[in-house]
Structure formats: C-alpha cells, structure tokens
Design a protein around this motif. Structure first.
Motif, PDB file in Angstrom:
ATOM      1  N   GLY A   1       7.008   2.596  11.886  1.00 44.88           N
ATOM      2  CA  GLY A   1       6.316   1.318  11.802  1.00 44.88           C
ATOM      3  C   GLY A   1       5.129   1.318  10.876  1.00 44.88           C
ATOM      4  O   GLY A   1       4.499   0.282  10.665  1.00 44.88           O
ATOM      5  N   THR A   2       4.848   2.492  10.295  1.00 48.00           N
ATOM      6  CA  THR A   2       3.683   2.616   9.415  1.00 48.00           C
ATOM      7  C   THR A   2       4.055   3.119   8.025  1.00 48.00           C
ATOM      8  O   THR A   2       3.450   2.735   7.035  1.00 48.00           O
ATOM      9  CB  THR A   2       2.657   3.587  10.031  1.00 48.00           C
ATOM     10  N   SER A   3       5.091   3.978   7.953  1.00 47.57           N
ATOM     11  CA  SER A   3       5.361   4.711   6.721  1.00 47.57           C
ATOM     12  C   SER A   3       6.787   4.533   6.226  1.00 47.57           C
ATOM     13  O   SER A   3       7.742   4.416   7.005  1.00 47.57           O
ATOM     14  CB  SER A   3       5.081   6.205   6.954  1.00 47.57           C
ATOM     15  N   LEU A   4       6.929   4.537   4.902  1.00 49.12           N
ATOM     16  CA  LEU A   4       8.219   4.538   4.219  1.00 49.12           C
ATOM     17  C   LEU A   4       8.289   5.803   3.375  1.00 49.12           C
ATOM     18  O   LEU A   4       7.325   6.131   2.681  1.00 49.12           O
ATOM     19  CB  LEU A   4       8.352   3.302   3.319  1.00 49.12           C
ATOM     20  N   HIS A   5       9.396   6.536   3.451  1.00 45.89           N
ATOM     21  CA  HIS A   5       9.553   7.728   2.614  1.00 45.89           C
ATOM     22  C   HIS A   5      10.517   7.420   1.477  1.00 45.89           C
ATOM     23  O   HIS A   5      11.686   7.084   1.701  1.00 45.89           O
ATOM     24  CB  HIS A   5      10.069   8.922   3.403  1.00 45.89           C
ATOM     25  N   SER A   6      10.025   7.522   0.255  1.00 43.81           N
ATOM     26  CA  SER A   6      10.826   7.262  -0.933  1.00 43.81           C
ATOM     27  C   SER A   6      11.536   8.550  -1.340  1.00 43.81           C
ATOM     28  O   SER A   6      10.911   9.490  -1.830  1.00 43.81           O
ATOM     29  CB  SER A   6       9.925   6.755  -2.066  1.00 43.81           C
ATOM     30  N   HIS A   7      12.843   8.590  -1.123  1.00 43.42           N
ATOM     31  CA  HIS A   7      13.612   9.818  -1.329  1.00 43.42           C
ATOM     32  C   HIS A   7      13.903  10.081  -2.800  1.00 43.42           C
ATOM     33  O   HIS A   7      13.781  11.207  -3.275  1.00 43.42           O
ATOM     34  CB  HIS A   7      14.916   9.753  -0.542  1.00 43.42           C
ATOM     35  N   ILE A   8      14.291   9.047  -3.542  1.00 45.18           N
ATOM     36  CA  ILE A   8      14.668   9.258  -4.937  1.00 45.18           C
ATOM     37  C   ILE A   8      14.435   7.987  -5.744  1.00 45.18           C
ATOM     38  O   ILE A   8      14.763   6.885  -5.308  1.00 45.18           O
ATOM     39  CB  ILE A   8      16.148   9.704  -5.041  1.00 45.18           C
ATOM     40  N   THR A   9      13.817   8.160  -6.905  1.00 47.92           N
ATOM     41  CA  THR A   9      13.626   7.072  -7.863  1.00 47.92           C
ATOM     42  C   THR A   9      13.969   7.610  -9.244  1.00 47.92           C
ATOM     43  O   THR A   9      13.440   8.639  -9.658  1.00 47.92           O
ATOM     44  CB  THR A   9      12.187   6.540  -7.857  1.00 47.92           C
ATOM     45  N   GLY A  10      14.853   6.944  -9.931  1.00 51.91           N
ATOM     46  CA  GLY A  10      15.229   7.356 -11.283  1.00 51.91           C
ATOM     47  C   GLY A  10      15.264   6.149 -12.194  1.00 51.91           C
ATOM     48  O   GLY A  10      15.687   5.064 -11.783  1.00 51.91           O
TER      49      GLY A  10
END
Length: 244
Positions: free
Chosen positions: A61-70
């Motif tokens: 409810g507080t955090s988003l984890h960005s796994h991959i950005t290309g």
C-alpha cells in the motif's frame, strides 16, 4: 498478447539476449498486468520504443517495485516512462518506487540519482546470480537498491564537490585505486564505460566491481547515505547525518 510479445522482443534486443531468452516473458507480463500491477509501453509514431514493468512491494500500500525498464537511448523515452510510472503510483496513493541497477554504469547512476532524485539504500552482491546477456555477461550481477521518494522534489545537481569530501575510490589511469579515509563525506569514482571494459579488459572490469563492492557496499552496510552523484562520474557518500 501481441503487445506483450513486442515488449519481450524489445527487451531481448536491448539486453542482447539469446533467442527465446528475453529478460521477461510475455506470459509473465500478462499475469502481472491482469493482477493490477504496472505494465506500460512507450510509442513513437506507432512504434514501440520502450517499456516498463513494476509490481507492488513492501510495505504493501506504500511501495511499487520497478523490476525492468528498457528504452531506446537518447530520445527521452526512459524519463517519459518513469514520469508516467510516478503518476500511476501517485494515483494509487503510493509514496515510493524502488528498483535495482548496476552501480558501475555511470549513465544509470546519473539518471537515477540526479534526473529522478532516487537514492541508493542497499548494496546487493551478485543479486541475480550469473547472467549471460550482452550487457552483463562476464561480470557478477551486483546491484544497488534505489528508492525514489515520490513526495520529494529532485535535488539540484551540484557543480562543485562537497566541502571536505575525500576520495575513498578514485580512477587512476583507468584502474580503481582505493584510499583509506575516515572522512565524513567520501567520493567513489566509476570507470568511464564498464560495459566496454568488460569486453576489452575483463581484469580491469573485475577490479572495478570488487573495488565498488568494497567501498560503496561497505559504506551502505555501515549506515552511510549516498547524497549525490558528482560530475556524472562519482558517488558522494556521507557517513554521518549533516550537523545542524
């Protein structure tokens, strides 16, 4: 599914993966998206030029984890994706986005710390184990966990080194040189191009990996904070909180 397949192929092209070995499959993206996580593509004139995948993390409810950005480099696509990701997260009342990156790659460190204002929180040794793509092959997959406070403005880039800062790791003719120091604020240089160095001089690339692991990793483990990235080539790390 066609859109997810296109993203998977784009990732494979960016990372130089072997056929059928994309960093993320279309099926995984379908599942993450259907479960309400973040899967987004960036398009230019109808052509896919970047994509990002993230999932909800701790604290829930507080955090988003960005796994991959290309993204295709040099077009501002990466910044557009992260800006969109930030807006998406804020619309869901999230306060931070985290992700990992290779601490040796200068352009990524500059983008994360200066352009976005994220800050490294933890050094993760050989986080993904052995990787054999064109970017990471021949090196250990050390990563730094960065946290982006979505409520804070990006700090300005400093034109001058902090007063009293002393090198703990410096570039000496393309090789790392560690310096023993107990200074409150230390500087940690990075190589000019670690990806090229892995191909042309694996020994030097290995030396840089171990030197940054020892200095930056050791400082973060002691509770030090990365406060900036100076001249697009060195971390600024403070051992103690600023004195009032």
């Amino acid at each position: 599914m066609a859109d997810f397949e296109a993203v998977s192929l784009l990732y494979a092209d960016i990372w130089g993966s072997e056929p059928g070995q994309s960093p993320l499959s279309a099926e995984a993206m379908r599942a993450l998206s259907h479960a309400g996580n973040y899967v987004a593509g960036a398009y230019e004139d109808g052509r896919l030029v970047g994509a990002s995948v993230a999932f909800f993390g701790e604290p829930i409810g507080t955090s988003l984890h960005s796994h991959i950005t290309g993204a295709v480099m040099g077009r501002g696509v990466g910044l557009a994706l992260k800006t969109h990701q930030r807006q998406w997260a804020l619309a869901r009342r999230l306060a931070q986005i985290t992700w990992t990156y290779d601490p040796l790659i200068r352009r990524n460190a500059y983008f994360n710390l200066v352009k976005l204002g994220a800050r490294p929180e933890e050094y993760l040794t050989s986080f993904y184990g052995a990787m054999d793509d064109a970017i990471n092959g021949g090196d250990e997959s050390d990563r730094v966990l960065a946290a982006w406070d979505l409520t804070a403005p990006a700090p300005p880039e400093s034109a001058e080194p902090p007063v009293g800062a002393v090198h703990a790791l410096r570039d000496r003719g393309g090789r790392p040189e560690t310096v023993a120091t107990d200074a409150d604020t230390v500087l940690i240089d990075l190589p000019d191009d670690i990806e090229a160095l892995r191909r042309t001089d694996p020994g030097a690339a290995r030396a840089w990996r171990l030197a940054v692991r020892h200095t930056l990793g050791g400082l973060l483990a002691e509770g030090a904070r990365v406060t900036g990235f100076h001249e697009r080539r060195r971390y600024v790390v403070r051992r103690t909180p600023p004195r009032s």
